[in-house]
Design a protein around this motif. Sequence first.
Motif, PDB file in Angstrom:
ATOM      1  N   GLU A 293       0.832  -1.215   0.000  1.00 41.14           N
ATOM      2  CA  GLU A 293       0.000   0.000   0.000  1.00 41.14           C
ATOM      3  C   GLU A 293       0.865   1.263   0.000  1.00 41.14           C
ATOM      4  O   GLU A 293       0.482   2.296  -0.554  1.00 41.14           O
ATOM      5  CB  GLU A 293      -0.925   0.005   1.222  1.00 41.14           C
ATOM      6  N   ALA A 319      -6.037  -2.001   0.506  1.00 43.46           N
ATOM      7  CA  ALA A 319      -6.222  -3.273  -0.195  1.00 43.46           C
ATOM      8  C   ALA A 319      -6.958  -4.262   0.706  1.00 43.46           C
ATOM      9  O   ALA A 319      -6.827  -4.228   1.933  1.00 43.46           O
ATOM     10  CB  ALA A 319      -4.874  -3.846  -0.601  1.00 43.46           C
ATOM     11  N   GLY A 320      -7.725  -5.151   0.067  1.00 44.76           N
ATOM     12  CA  GLY A 320      -8.417  -6.201   0.821  1.00 44.76           C
ATOM     13  C   GLY A 320      -9.344  -5.594   1.861  1.00 44.76           C
ATOM     14  O   GLY A 320     -10.045  -4.616   1.608  1.00 44.76           O
ATOM     15  N   ASN A 321      -9.298  -6.154   3.054  1.00 37.35           N
ATOM     16  CA  ASN A 321     -10.201  -5.715   4.119  1.00 37.35           C
ATOM     17  C   ASN A 321      -9.957  -4.263   4.538  1.00 37.35           C
ATOM     18  O   ASN A 321     -10.851  -3.598   5.053  1.00 37.35           O
ATOM     19  CB  ASN A 321     -10.054  -6.649   5.335  1.00 37.35           C
ATOM     20  N   ASN A 322      -8.754  -3.747   4.302  1.00 37.09           N
ATOM     21  CA  ASN A 322      -8.482  -2.343   4.645  1.00 37.09           C
ATOM     22  C   ASN A 322      -9.400  -1.401   3.868  1.00 37.09           C
ATOM     23  O   ASN A 322      -9.664  -0.275   4.302  1.00 37.09           O
ATOM     24  CB  ASN A 322      -7.016  -1.984   4.348  1.00 37.09           C
ATOM     25  N   ARG A 336      -2.537  -7.822  -1.996  1.00 39.54           N
ATOM     26  CA  ARG A 336      -2.458  -9.234  -2.413  1.00 39.54           C
ATOM     27  C   ARG A 336      -3.172  -9.480  -3.733  1.00 39.54           C
ATOM     28  O   ARG A 336      -4.261  -8.936  -3.975  1.00 39.54           O
ATOM     29  CB  ARG A 336      -3.069 -10.128  -1.332  1.00 39.54           C
ATOM     30  N   ASP A 339      -7.072  -9.687  -4.381  1.00 42.42           N
ATOM     31  CA  ASP A 339      -7.812  -8.666  -3.630  1.00 42.42           C
ATOM     32  C   ASP A 339      -8.114  -7.460  -4.518  1.00 42.42           C
ATOM     33  O   ASP A 339      -7.586  -7.331  -5.627  1.00 42.42           O
ATOM     34  CB  ASP A 339      -6.981  -8.188  -2.423  1.00 42.42           C
ATOM     35  N   GLN A 371     -16.582 -10.009  -6.730  1.00 44.74           N
ATOM     36  CA  GLN A 371     -16.125  -8.609  -6.715  1.00 44.74           C
ATOM     37  C   GLN A 371     -16.880  -7.804  -7.761  1.00 44.74           C
ATOM     38  O   GLN A 371     -17.318  -6.683  -7.516  1.00 44.74           O
ATOM     39  CB  GLN A 371     -14.617  -8.550  -7.011  1.00 44.74           C
ATOM     40  N   ASN A 479     -14.424  -8.085   7.220  1.00 44.21           N
ATOM     41  CA  ASN A 479     -14.124  -9.489   7.520  1.00 44.21           C
ATOM     42  C   ASN A 479     -14.987 -10.024   8.654  1.00 44.21           C
ATOM     43  O   ASN A 479     -15.400 -11.171   8.660  1.00 44.21           O
ATOM     44  CB  ASN A 479     -12.651  -9.630   7.948  1.00 44.21           C
ATOM     45  N   GLY A 490     -14.444  -8.837   3.496  1.00 38.12           N
ATOM     46  CA  GLY A 490     -13.107  -8.381   3.086  1.00 38.12           C
ATOM     47  C   GLY A 490     -13.134  -7.632   1.765  1.00 38.12           C
ATOM     48  O   GLY A 490     -12.080  -7.387   1.174  1.00 38.12           O
ATOM     49  N   ILE A 491     -14.325  -7.226   1.341  1.00 41.60           N
ATOM     50  CA  ILE A 491     -14.431  -6.456   0.087  1.00 41.60           C
ATOM     51  C   ILE A 491     -14.988  -5.068   0.394  1.00 41.60           C
ATOM     52  O   ILE A 491     -16.055  -4.936   1.014  1.00 41.60           O
ATOM     53  CB  ILE A 491     -15.360  -7.166  -0.933  1.00 41.60           C
TER      54      ILE A 491
END
Length: 530
Positions: A293, A319-322, A336, A339, A371, A479, A490-491
């Motif tokens: 990131e 990215a991802g869950n962030n 990742r 993601d 997604q 998550n 996580g999306i």
Amino acid sequence: MTSSEKHEEFDVVSPASAAGFTPGQAQDLGDRVNNRSQRPTSEAFKDFMASSWAPAEPVQHERDEVATHAAARRSAVSAQFPNERLVIPAGPHKVRSNDTDYRFRPHSAFAHLSGLGVDHEPGAVLVFEPVDEGTGDHGSRHEVTLYFKPMAGRDTQEFYADARHGEFWIGPRPGLEEFSQRLGLRTADSGALEVAVTKEAGPVEFGGTRIRLLREVDLDVDALVDTSRINTTVDLETSDAYDGELAEALSELRLVKDAWEIAQMRVSVEATIAGFHDVVAALPRAADHARGERIVEGAFFARARLEGNDLGYDTIAAAGNNATVLHWIRNHGAVRRGDLLLLDAGVEADSLYTADITRTLPVTGEFSPTQRKIYDAVLAAADAAFAVVRPGIRFRDVHTAAVRVLAEHLDDWGLLPVSLEEALDESGQHHRRWMPHGTSHHLGLDVHDCAQAKRELYLDGVLEPGMVFTIEPGLYFKNEDLAAPAEFRGIGIRIEDDVLVTEDGAESLSASLPRTAQEIESWMRGIWNS
Ligand code: GLY
Ligand code: MN
Ligand code: MN
């Protein structure tokens, strides 16, 4: 000693430290900033430093393009506050740590009314002095003067010994004459500010001049005005109300952008789009790094500094869950493959106008079916919001249009614990679990522009041509969200564009940045294959 005084003397070798510190003798804490200085203090050094510099050449400066627009803005403010003195500071340097400052950025109201951008000008103050009707600037009710600290000559100690202001340390700064020519404004040395702000201050009923101040921008100026208000019959509550009305008026003045401002918004949007391009190019490298990131953040920042003044706000590289953390700015996570990367970023142009754009990108260049399903729902919400934008509708209608579509999708997916109608009712709003933020905010000099405008002119306000705002629906499935299907967790997806209200509808300023899932996939492929 105030912190600003301390900084003025920063790196000036004081007599105490020049004489050397005597063990056992108390040394003033404020003086210890000089303990690391080894600058010579001899008269020979001072004389030599102050001599043999080429004189500054007098230059005739062109009038900045913004000057005419800034003058019209000042006239609009003047008309609202006849017979009153208005004081609008740029703000001082802000300390980052100890004796290191942040790069200076003026307050947005000051930038708007002066026309100054980039790092102009620390400690400056605009003073609107009331005059008789028709005798002020451009036929207005005020004469406006820009007070600031002009650069000291090369024959002064400030030149080489003042790390905050001296030319040897920070490079040349514009002088009184330059700003006056460029901005079409009266300019004066800030040494004259105290008298200009406080003279004849007092209650109007006793022949005094009422002052209105843009407060909490420069505490030294607040103190100046507060002191001038002591011993007057105006109580604190009333004077606070006067100041509040000025802040509100200055914020509302920016609700509709003029032609120059719209051109600047286009500049910041174009630079931001170039930054998104750079991020896609850097994405494979980000995917290979434990703190990917940060690679994303850095790639965008490089573009912001290259083409503009700075970022308009801290980049969200999530990215991802962030991506489900709305204002994720730590940006220290991995990116990742498989993601999504949510990138919310804006370049602030040299004029200080900022873009605010979000795209959610598949790290591999291809969305998974899940997604894409969520992406398409967010896109449909954004399209629905766009479709209603035109002069005459209320600002809040844009949000209503977007969240209805999101609620419909959530209902279709069976996520709402009540019927669609019950969720959409004010007493429900269950769908907002997955989008708890608003869909739109005004955009301009501040990323969240016009923040002090009255609610009836903002949320309940009616759209007019020249308004610029974001449309930014999203869906965020954390998550740990047990109310969401496991495959959604996580999306986080947001799509954010910058919109200009036109005479008969809307223009997306960020339309040239790919937006549909398919456009994004082929755009990313194109960058990686080029
Ligand atoms: N980047 C902050 C926002 O979208 O409002
Ligand atoms: Mn935004
Ligand atoms: Mn944003």
